[in-house]
Enzyme design. Structure first.
Site, PDB file in Angstrom:
ATOM      1  CE1 TYR A 196       1.807  -3.006   6.704  1.00 33.05           C
ATOM      2  CE2 TYR A 196       2.744  -4.654   8.350  1.00 33.05           C
ATOM      3  CZ  TYR A 196       2.534  -4.307   6.967  1.00 33.05           C
ATOM      4  OH  TYR A 196       3.232  -5.144   6.037  1.00 33.05           O
ATOM      5  NE  ARG A 249      -3.398 -10.180  -1.735  1.00 33.33           N
ATOM      6  CZ  ARG A 249      -2.210  -9.791  -1.343  1.00 33.33           C
ATOM      7  NH1 ARG A 249      -1.258 -10.382  -2.164  1.00 33.33           N
ATOM      8  NH2 ARG A 249      -1.908  -9.096  -0.374  1.00 33.33           N
ATOM      9  CE  LYS A 267       2.090  -3.352   2.839  1.00 36.55           C
ATOM     10  NZ  LYS A 267       2.964  -4.652   3.493  1.00 36.55           N
ATOM     11  CD  GLU A 339       2.050  -4.004  -0.406  1.00 38.70           C
ATOM     12  OE1 GLU A 339       3.250  -3.435  -0.329  1.00 38.70           O
ATOM     13  OE2 GLU A 339       1.703  -4.902   0.128  1.00 38.70           O
ATOM     14  CG  ASP A 340      -2.028  -5.848  -0.326  1.00 34.94           C
ATOM     15  OD1 ASP A 340      -0.928  -6.561  -0.556  1.00 34.94           O
ATOM     16  OD2 ASP A 340      -2.890  -5.752   0.335  1.00 34.94           O
ATOM     17  CG  ASP A 362       5.764  -5.196   0.274  1.00 38.79           C
ATOM     18  OD1 ASP A 362       6.915  -5.651   0.554  1.00 38.79           O
ATOM     19  OD2 ASP A 362       4.718  -5.089   1.179  1.00 38.79           O
ATOM     20  CG  ASP A 363       1.639  -8.281  -1.833  1.00 37.29           C
ATOM     21  OD1 ASP A 363       1.483  -7.902  -0.618  1.00 37.29           O
ATOM     22  OD2 ASP A 363       1.188  -7.286  -2.438  1.00 37.29           O
ATOM     23  CG  ASN A 504      -0.794 -10.676   6.822  1.00 37.58           C
ATOM     24  OD1 ASN A 504      -0.514 -11.072   7.841  1.00 37.58           O
ATOM     25  ND2 ASN A 504       0.023 -10.404   6.102  1.00 37.58           N
TER      26      ASN A 504
HETATM   27  O1  LIG Z   1       0.441  -5.895   4.562  1.00 39.62           O
HETATM   28  C1  LIG Z   1       0.783  -6.815   5.292  1.00 39.62           C
HETATM   29  O2  LIG Z   1       0.728  -7.050   6.419  1.00 39.62           O
HETATM   30  C2  LIG Z   1       1.703  -8.096   4.460  1.00 39.62           C
HETATM   31  C3  LIG Z   1       1.278  -7.805   3.094  1.00 39.62           C
HETATM   32  O3  LIG Z   1       1.932  -6.977   2.152  1.00 39.62           O
HETATM   33  C4  LIG Z   1      -0.165  -8.606   2.642  1.00 39.62           C
HETATM   34  O4  LIG Z   1      -0.505  -9.332   3.268  1.00 39.62           O
HETATM   35  O5  LIG Z   1      -0.492  -8.461   1.563  1.00 39.62           O
HETATM   36 MG   LIG Z   2       0.365  -6.634   0.702  1.00 36.94          MG
END
Ligand SMILES: O=C([O-])CC(=O)C(=O)O
Ligand SMILES: [Mg+2]
Length: 648
Positions: A196, A249, A267, A339-340, A362-363, A504
Site C-alpha cells: 500500500y 489522480r 485497495k 478511487e483516485d 474512498d477519497d 500521499n
Molecule cells: O491510497 C491511500 O493511501 C489513500 C488514498 O486513497 C489516496 O491518497 O488517494
Molecule cells: Mg485514493
C-alpha cells in the site's frame, strides 16, 4: 474420455475429453452422497450461454453440500465424479449471501500447484499429496503455514529496496493466495507500507516496467460497446466489491493512466486482509481513457492506450456503460468504490450514481470518515467539542472538501446548528489562496460552500496567522507545504496544535513527522496519510498516527456487504467514524495517538462493519433480513480466513 456417470455437465467446452479450450477455470459441485455423484461445471468464459445457465447452475450448487473447483481440464471433473479422487472443498459460509459456489473448490495434480487460490506449496500433507496426485511434484519435506510465513518474511526482509519487496509480495499473491494473506495479516504493520502507500505509488509509476502477470480487469475505450462481454471474461462470478480507477489522480502523483491499476489491486488486498472480504469476491478495475502524462505517452513500456484522455461525452458514455454493465452482471448489491479519479470527475460520478448504485468514493468519503474519527479522538487530548474548534485546510479537492463537509455534518448533528453555520468554522485554502466569498463566481461547485466572507488572503502562512485554526489539515497533494513558519505559527497560539499531513505517498506529505514534532517543540498532535517512523525529540519518543482511509473502507465495505445494503448514506460514514474513534484505547491516548494501531485492524473493522450495518438497518437500506442479533460477532464470522483448509 472418462464417462460422467450420473453427471450433469453444463458447459460449452463439451466433455469430449480433448484439451479444454477454456482459459478460465471451471467450477463444479459434488453432493455428499457418493451414490448420487453429480458434477455441475460452469464455464466462466464468454461462450457460457448467459444468465440462464448461471441461474440454473447456481441452484444446482445450492442444493449440493460439497463444492469443488475443477481446474481447466474437463477430465479432472470427470475423474472426481468417478470417485477416483477424494472430494474436498472449502467450508461453505453458512450465510446465504456469503455462499459463493463459484469460488469454493479444488483442482488436482500439477494444476493444483499452479492455482494460487488452492496451492499450499510445501504445506501439502503426505495424505493430500497422495490423494491429489502431487507425489513427486514437491520435494519430500512437509512444513506448516507458519513456517512458510517465517521463511517468506525472511526472504522479503532481505530485499532492501521497497519496490523489490512489493514485487515479491505480488509474486506471492499470484502463487499462493492464502500464504499472501496470512503474511499480510500477521505482519500488517510491516507489510502495509509495501503493498500500500507509499510503495504502491512507486509501483504504479513503474508499472509498465515491472509488469509481468496482469492483475485486475482493464476496460479501455477499445472495449466501448462491449463492456458486459469484458466483465464476463473475469473468472469469478460472485463479485461483492469493485474498486475502480481511471488513473487520473493516483495518490498525490497525478495522472498515471492505465498504470493506476496498482491502486485497485492494493485497495482490494486490504479489503481482504483488513476487512475479511474474500478475495474471489473482489474485482480491481482500471478504466483506460488515455493519459495526459507525456512521460508515459513516450515510454516504450507504457501498458495503456497511447492517446490523450477522452473527456466529455465520450468519457461519460464509457463510464455509464461500465456502471450499467456492472449492475446488470452483478446485481445492485455490488459495492463500487471509486478511487483516485480527478476532482472534476470524482464529485460528478458520486452524485450521478449515488441514487442508482451502491457507490462509495474512498477519497471523498473514506478519507473524511477516517479524519473525523481522528478528530473526535483528538478531542480527548486537546479538549472541547468539535464545535469549539477552528479548522483550516490546505487543499480543497476531494479529500479537503469531503472531510470539511463531514465535520460540518457532525457538528450540526451534535449541536443542532444548521449545517451552513457549522461550515463557517471551517476554512479552506487552495492554490489561489483562502477561499472567500469574493471568489465565489469562479469557484468549482464543490468549493462554493466554503466561500465565507473574509478579505482575500494569498498564502497559507497568512491564513494561519489570521484565522488562527486549532486544527490544520493538509490535503493538497503537494509535499513540504507546511513550512517551519506555518508549524511554528500553529504552535504559537495552540498549546497542542492538531496537524494532519494527509497527502500521499510520503513524498507528497505536507510535512514530515519529525518536522511537526520539532517545529512545535513536541506539542503537536500529528498524523499523516502515509506512515512515518517514530521520532525522538528531547529524549522523548513520539509515535505518529496514520490517518489513512485504510482504517475505514475495509470495515465499511464489509458492513455494507454483510447487511445487503443497497445505498450509501452519510450517516453510515459518521457511524464508521464513531466506531473507529471508540477503538482508541487509553494507552493509545497516553502515547499521544489518535488512531488505534493497525495490528488490531480486523477487530477494528468488525466494529466499523457492525456500526455501518446497524445504521443501514436503522435507515431501512439493508436487505439482509432478519438483522443478526450481534452484528460484531456476525461481522467476525463473515471474515475470510487465510489459514489453509485440509483437503479431505
Ligand atoms: O491510497 C491511500 O493511501 C489513500 C488514498 O486513497 C489516496 O491518497 O488517494
Ligand atoms: Mg485514493
Amino acid at each position: 474420455m472418462i464417462s460422467l456417470n450420473r453427471s450433469i455437465y453444463l458447459s460449452n467446452a463439451g466433455i469430449s475429453g480433448s484439451c479444454s479450450p477454456f482459459s478460465g477455470r471451471q467450477r463444479g459441485v459434488v453432493p455428499s452422497a457418493p451414490s448420487s455423484l453429480r458434477v455441475v461445471a460452469v464455464n466462466s468464459n464468454r461462450d457460457l450461454n448467459g444468465s440462464v445457465v448461471m441461474e440454473s447452475t447456481l441452484k444446482e450448487m445450492r442444493d449440493a453440500t460439497n463444492v469443488i473447483d475443477v481446474d481447466a481440464n474437463a477430465n479432472d471433473a470427470a475423474a472426481v465424479a468417478g470417485g477416483s479422487h477424494d472430494v474436498y472443498g472449502e467450508d461453505m459460509a453458512t450465510e446465504d449471501h456469503f455462499v459463493t459456489p463459484w469460488s469454493l473448490s479444488v483442482a488436482s495434480g500439477y494444476s493444483l500447484l499452479r492455482d494460487p487460490h488452492y496451492n499450499k506449496g510445501l504445506a501439502f500433507t503426505d495424505k493430500e499429496r497422495d490423494a491429489h496426485y502431487l507425489k513427486g511434484l514437491l520435494p519430500p519435506t512437509v512444513i506448516s503455514q507458519d513456517l512458510q510465513v517465517k521463511k517468506m518474511m525472511h526472504i522479503i526482509r532481505q530485499y532492501q529496496v521497497p519496490l523489490q519487496r512489493y514485487m515479491a509480495m505480488m509474486d506471492l499473491q499470484e502463487r499462493n493466495e492464502k500464504l499472501f494473506y496470512k503474511l499480510l495479516i500477521n505482519h500488517v504493520e510491516e507489510m502495509l507500507p509495501i503493498v500500500y502507500t507509499p510503495t504502491v505509488g512507486e509501483a504504479c509509476q513503474k508499472y509498465g516496467s515491472i509488469f509481468s502477470r496482469p492483475q485486475g480487469l482493464y476496460v479501455s475505450l477499445k472495449e466501448k460497446g462491449r463492456i458486459l462481454e469484458v466483465l464476463r471474461n473475469w473468472p469469478e462470478k460472485n463479485i461483492q466489491v469493485i474498486v475502480v480507477t481511471d488513473g487520473e489522480r493516483i495518490l498525490g502523483l497525478g495522472d498515471l493512466g492505465c498504470q493506476g491499476m496498482g491502486i485497485p489491486v492494493g485497495k482490494l488486498a486490504l479489503y481482504t486482509a483488513l476487512g475479511g472480504v474474500r478475495p474471489s469476491a473482489c474485482l480491481p478495475v482500471t478504466i483506460d481513457v488515455g493519459t495526459n502524462n507525456e512521460k508515459l505517452l513516450n515510454d516504450e513500456f507504457y501498458i495503456g492506450l497511447r492517446q490523450r484522455r477522452a473527456t466529455g461525452q465520450e468519457y461519460d458514455e464509457l463510464l455509464h456503460e461500465f456502471m450499467t454493465a456492472v449492475k446488470q452482471n452483478y446485481g445492485e448489491k455490488v459495492l463500487i468504490q471509486f478511487e483516485d479519479f480527478a476532482n472534476h470527475n470524482a464529485f460528478d460520478l458520486l452524485a450521478k450514481y449515488g441514487a442508482t448504485h451502491l457507490v462509495f468514493n474512498d477519497d471523498i468519503q473514506g478519507t473524511a470518515s477516517v479524519v473525523l474519527a481522528g478528530l473526535v479522538a483528538a478531542l480527548k487530548l486537546v479538549g472541547g467539542t468539535l464545535a469549539d474548534h477552528t479548522f483550516l485546510f490546505l487543499g480543497a479537492g476531494e479529500a479537503g472538501t469531503g472531510i470539511a463537509e463531514l465535520i460540518a455534518l457532525e457538528i450540526s448533528k451534535q449541536t443542532n446548528m444548521p449545517v451552513d453555520d457549522a461550515r463557517k468554522k471551517i476554512w479552506l485554502v487552495d492554490s489561489k489562496g483562502l477561499i472567500v466569498s469574493s471568489r465565489r463566481e469562479s469557484l468549482q461547485h464543490f468549493k462554493k460552500p466554503w466561500a465565507h466572507d473574509h478579505e482575500p488572503i494569498k498564502t497559507l502562512l497568512d491564513a494561519v496567522n489570521d484565522i488562527k485554526p486549532t486544527v490544520l489539515i493538509g490535503t493538497s497533494g503537494v509535499g513540504r507545504t507546511f513550512t517551519k513558519e506555518v508549524v511554528e505559527a500553529m504552535a504559537s497560539f495552540n498549546e497542542k496544535p492538531v496537524i494532519l499531513s494527509l497527502s500521499n505517498p510520503t513524498s507528497q506529505s505536507e510535512c514530515t513527522a519529525e518536522e511537526a514534532y520539532t517545529w512545535s517543540q513536541g506539542r503537536a498532535i500529528f498524523a499523516s496519510g502515509s506512515p512515518f517512523p517514530p521520532v525522538e525529540y528531547e529524549g522523548k519518543t513520539f509515535i505518529p498516527g496514520q490517518a489513512n482511509n485504510a482504517y475505514i473502507f475495509p470495515g465499511f465495505g464489509l458492513g455494507l456487504i454483510m447487511s445487503g445494503t443497497i445505498r450509501v448514506h452519510d450517516d453510515m460514514l459518521l457511524a464508521a467514524s464513531e466506531a473507529l474513534a471508540a477503538q482508541v484505547s487509553q494507552e493509545n491516548f497516553d502515547n499521544g495517538l489518535i488512531y488505534p494501531p493497525f495490528r488490531n485492524i480486523r477487530k477494528i473493522s468488525a466494529h466499523i462493519a457492525a456500526s455501518v450495518a446497524a445504521k443501514a438497518y436503522e435507515l431501512g437500506l439493508a436487505t439482509r433480513l432478519p438483522q443478526p442479533k450481534d452484528l460484531v460477532q456476525y461481522a467476525e464470522s463473515c471474515m475470510y480466513s487465510p489459514s489453509y483448509r485440509s483437503y479431505r
